[in-house]
Motif scaffolding. Structure first.
Motif, PDB file in Angstrom:
ATOM      1  N   ASP A  63      32.610  44.392  27.148  1.00 22.30           N
ATOM      2  CA  ASP A  63      32.829  43.961  25.264  1.00 22.30           C
ATOM      3  C   ASP A  63      33.398  42.500  24.284  1.00 22.30           C
ATOM      4  O   ASP A  63      34.552  41.873  25.566  1.00 22.30           O
ATOM      5  N   THR A  64      32.924  42.049  23.729  1.00 24.64           N
ATOM      6  CA  THR A  64      33.795  41.178  23.030  1.00 24.64           C
ATOM      7  C   THR A  64      35.070  40.992  22.825  1.00 24.64           C
ATOM      8  O   THR A  64      35.170  42.116  21.400  1.00 24.64           O
ATOM      9  N   ILE A  65      36.162  40.128  22.563  1.00 25.26           N
ATOM     10  CA  ILE A  65      37.505  40.455  21.666  1.00 25.26           C
ATOM     11  C   ILE A  65      37.124  39.492  21.221  1.00 25.26           C
ATOM     12  O   ILE A  65      37.047  38.649  20.226  1.00 25.26           O
ATOM     13  N   LEU A  66      37.646  40.277  19.726  1.00 25.41           N
ATOM     14  CA  LEU A  66      38.027  39.503  18.579  1.00 25.41           C
ATOM     15  C   LEU A  66      39.235  39.150  18.421  1.00 25.41           C
ATOM     16  O   LEU A  66      40.306  40.081  18.164  1.00 25.41           O
ATOM     17  N   LYS A  67      39.558  38.165  17.582  1.00 31.98           N
ATOM     18  CA  LYS A  67      41.544  37.634  17.165  1.00 31.98           C
ATOM     19  C   LYS A  67      40.831  37.122  16.079  1.00 31.98           C
ATOM     20  O   LYS A  67      39.980  36.088  16.232  1.00 31.98           O
ATOM     21  N   TYR A  68      41.354  37.134  14.923  1.00 28.97           N
ATOM     22  CA  TYR A  68      40.916  36.015  13.796  1.00 28.97           C
ATOM     23  C   TYR A  68      40.297  36.388  13.346  1.00 28.97           C
ATOM     24  O   TYR A  68      39.231  35.688  13.052  1.00 28.97           O
ATOM     25  N   ASP A  69      38.641  37.778  13.699  1.00 31.96           N
ATOM     26  CA  ASP A  69      37.748  36.903  13.062  1.00 31.96           C
ATOM     27  C   ASP A  69      37.019  36.129  13.932  1.00 31.96           C
ATOM     28  O   ASP A  69      35.561  36.226  13.650  1.00 31.96           O
ATOM     29  N   ASN A  70      37.408  36.102  15.345  1.00 28.79           N
ATOM     30  CA  ASN A  70      36.651  34.969  16.138  1.00 28.79           C
ATOM     31  C   ASN A  70      36.720  35.900  17.503  1.00 28.79           C
ATOM     32  O   ASN A  70      37.835  36.141  17.859  1.00 28.79           O
ATOM     33  N   ASP A  71      35.228  35.451  18.313  1.00 32.42           N
ATOM     34  CA  ASP A  71      34.742  35.683  19.552  1.00 32.42           C
ATOM     35  C   ASP A  71      35.663  34.763  20.118  1.00 32.42           C
ATOM     36  O   ASP A  71      35.508  33.762  20.247  1.00 32.42           O
ATOM     37  N   ILE A  72      36.995  35.615  20.944  1.00 33.60           N
ATOM     38  CA  ILE A  72      37.643  34.705  21.939  1.00 33.60           C
ATOM     39  C   ILE A  72      37.249  35.354  23.613  1.00 33.60           C
ATOM     40  O   ILE A  72      37.969  34.379  23.963  1.00 33.60           O
ATOM     41  N   GLY A  73      35.794  35.447  23.857  1.00 34.16           N
ATOM     42  CA  GLY A  73      36.080  36.273  25.075  1.00 34.16           C
ATOM     43  C   GLY A  73      35.836  37.489  25.036  1.00 34.16           C
ATOM     44  O   GLY A  73      34.994  38.383  24.018  1.00 34.16           O
ATOM     45  N   LYS A  74      34.887  37.341  26.105  1.00 30.43           N
ATOM     46  CA  LYS A  74      35.042  39.206  26.819  1.00 30.43           C
ATOM     47  C   LYS A  74      35.470  39.227  27.810  1.00 30.43           C
ATOM     48  O   LYS A  74      36.230  39.080  28.517  1.00 30.43           O
ATOM     49  N   ALA A  75      35.721  41.119  27.660  1.00 32.03           N
ATOM     50  CA  ALA A  75      37.112  41.888  28.469  1.00 32.03           C
ATOM     51  C   ALA A  75      36.177  41.724  29.657  1.00 32.03           C
ATOM     52  O   ALA A  75      34.622  41.792  30.244  1.00 32.03           O
ATOM     53  N   ILE A  76      36.559  41.284  30.714  1.00 29.26           N
ATOM     54  CA  ILE A  76      36.409  41.690  33.146  1.00 29.26           C
ATOM     55  C   ILE A  76      36.631  42.685  33.048  1.00 29.26           C
ATOM     56  O   ILE A  76      36.414  42.363  34.940  1.00 29.26           O
ATOM     57  N   ALA A  77      37.339  43.409  32.718  1.00 29.50           N
ATOM     58  CA  ALA A  77      37.889  45.244  33.237  1.00 29.50           C
ATOM     59  C   ALA A  77      37.461  46.454  31.971  1.00 29.50           C
ATOM     60  O   ALA A  77      37.641  44.785  30.070  1.00 29.50           O
ATOM     61  N   ASN A  78      37.521  47.225  31.945  1.00 27.23           N
ATOM     62  CA  ASN A  78      38.315  48.259  30.654  1.00 27.23           C
ATOM     63  C   ASN A  78      39.351  47.782  30.439  1.00 27.23           C
ATOM     64  O   ASN A  78      40.525  47.681  31.411  1.00 27.23           O
ATOM     65  N   HIS A  86      45.174  40.048  28.281  1.00 27.43           N
ATOM     66  CA  HIS A  86      45.258  38.153  28.915  1.00 27.43           C
ATOM     67  C   HIS A  86      43.893  37.765  29.554  1.00 27.43           C
ATOM     68  O   HIS A  86      43.346  38.931  29.744  1.00 27.43           O
ATOM     69  N   VAL A  87      44.776  37.248  30.419  1.00 26.07           N
ATOM     70  CA  VAL A  87      43.813  36.226  31.395  1.00 26.07           C
ATOM     71  C   VAL A  87      43.335  37.619  32.724  1.00 26.07           C
ATOM     72  O   VAL A  87      42.179  36.946  33.062  1.00 26.07           O
ATOM     73  N   GLN A  88      44.137  38.551  32.577  1.00 29.89           N
ATOM     74  CA  GLN A  88      43.529  39.405  33.651  1.00 29.89           C
ATOM     75  C   GLN A  88      42.747  40.200  33.115  1.00 29.89           C
ATOM     76  O   GLN A  88      41.660  40.682  34.400  1.00 29.89           O
ATOM     77  N   ASN A  89      42.320  40.141  32.323  1.00 27.01           N
ATOM     78  CA  ASN A  89      41.131  41.231  32.020  1.00 27.01           C
ATOM     79  C   ASN A  89      40.095  40.553  30.466  1.00 27.01           C
ATOM     80  O   ASN A  89      39.562  41.363  30.030  1.00 27.01           O
ATOM     81  N   VAL A  90      40.366  39.221  30.948  1.00 28.11           N
ATOM     82  CA  VAL A  90      39.411  38.586  29.645  1.00 28.11           C
ATOM     83  C   VAL A  90      39.273  37.298  30.202  1.00 28.11           C
ATOM     84  O   VAL A  90      40.227  36.624  30.223  1.00 28.11           O
ATOM     85  N   LYS A  91      37.840  36.824  29.870  1.00 33.97           N
ATOM     86  CA  LYS A  91      37.141  35.489  29.991  1.00 33.97           C
ATOM     87  C   LYS A  91      36.615  34.605  28.963  1.00 33.97           C
ATOM     88  O   LYS A  91      35.931  35.715  28.146  1.00 33.97           O
ATOM     89  N   THR A  92      36.372  33.242  28.967  1.00 38.73           N
ATOM     90  CA  THR A  92      35.757  33.168  27.692  1.00 38.73           C
ATOM     91  C   THR A  92      34.242  33.301  27.764  1.00 38.73           C
ATOM     92  O   THR A  92      33.915  33.153  29.503  1.00 38.73           O
ATOM     93  N   LYS A  93      33.530  32.561  27.528  1.00 41.78           N
ATOM     94  CA  LYS A  93      31.840  32.503  27.106  1.00 41.78           C
ATOM     95  C   LYS A  93      31.431  31.827  27.623  1.00 41.78           C
ATOM     96  O   LYS A  93      30.200  31.483  28.188  1.00 41.78           O
ATOM     97  N   ARG A  94      32.344  30.813  27.835  1.00 45.55           N
ATOM     98  CA  ARG A  94      31.754  29.033  27.688  1.00 45.55           C
ATOM     99  C   ARG A  94      31.251  28.508  29.517  1.00 45.55           C
ATOM    100  O   ARG A  94      30.349  27.639  29.693  1.00 45.55           O
ATOM    101  N   TRP A  95      31.726  29.718  29.945  1.00 43.52           N
ATOM    102  CA  TRP A  95      31.009  28.846  31.729  1.00 43.52           C
ATOM    103  C   TRP A  95      31.561  30.506  32.203  1.00 43.52           C
ATOM    104  O   TRP A  95      32.019  31.747  32.120  1.00 43.52           O
TER     105      TRP A  95
END
Length: 95
Positions: A63-78, A86-95
């Motif tokens: 799932d896409t994570i939204l903060k300040y109505d902006n896409d800040i990355g995707k969940a890499i775990a439920n 935080h970084v243990q379960n969200v990663k950027t979509k840039r790379w």
């Protein structure tokens, strides 16, 4: 309203930002949704440090994570509602 434990800038956000120190697992957190001036309560599943994020609803892996109505990355775990986001379960979509 009592002093909020977390802020949500936009009602479409999937996370809130913790604004106080010392939050512990099992604590009921009060949040302020700024665009609607609403308050919400969430049970913290984890201790969440100042400046980190709390899940406002269940978030599924991918799932896409939204903060300040902006896409800040995707969940890499439920992530369960009230979980530490935080970084243990969200990663950027840039790379």
């Amino acid at each position: 309203m009592q002093k909020p434990d977390f802020l949500v800038h936009d009602s479409t956000d999937s996370v809130g930002v913790i604004v106080v120190e010392g939050l512990e697992a099992g604590q009921t957190l009060v949040g302020w949704v700024m665009d609607t001036d609403a308050t919400i309560e969430i049970l913290a599943l984890d201790a969440i440090p100042l400046g980190h994020k709390v899940a406002l609803n269940d978030i599924q892996d991918g799932d896409t994570i939204l903060k300040y109505d902006n896409d800040i990355g995707k969940a890499i775990a439920n992530i369960a509602k009230g979980g530490h986001v935080h970084v243990q379960n969200v990663k950027t979509k840039r790379w």
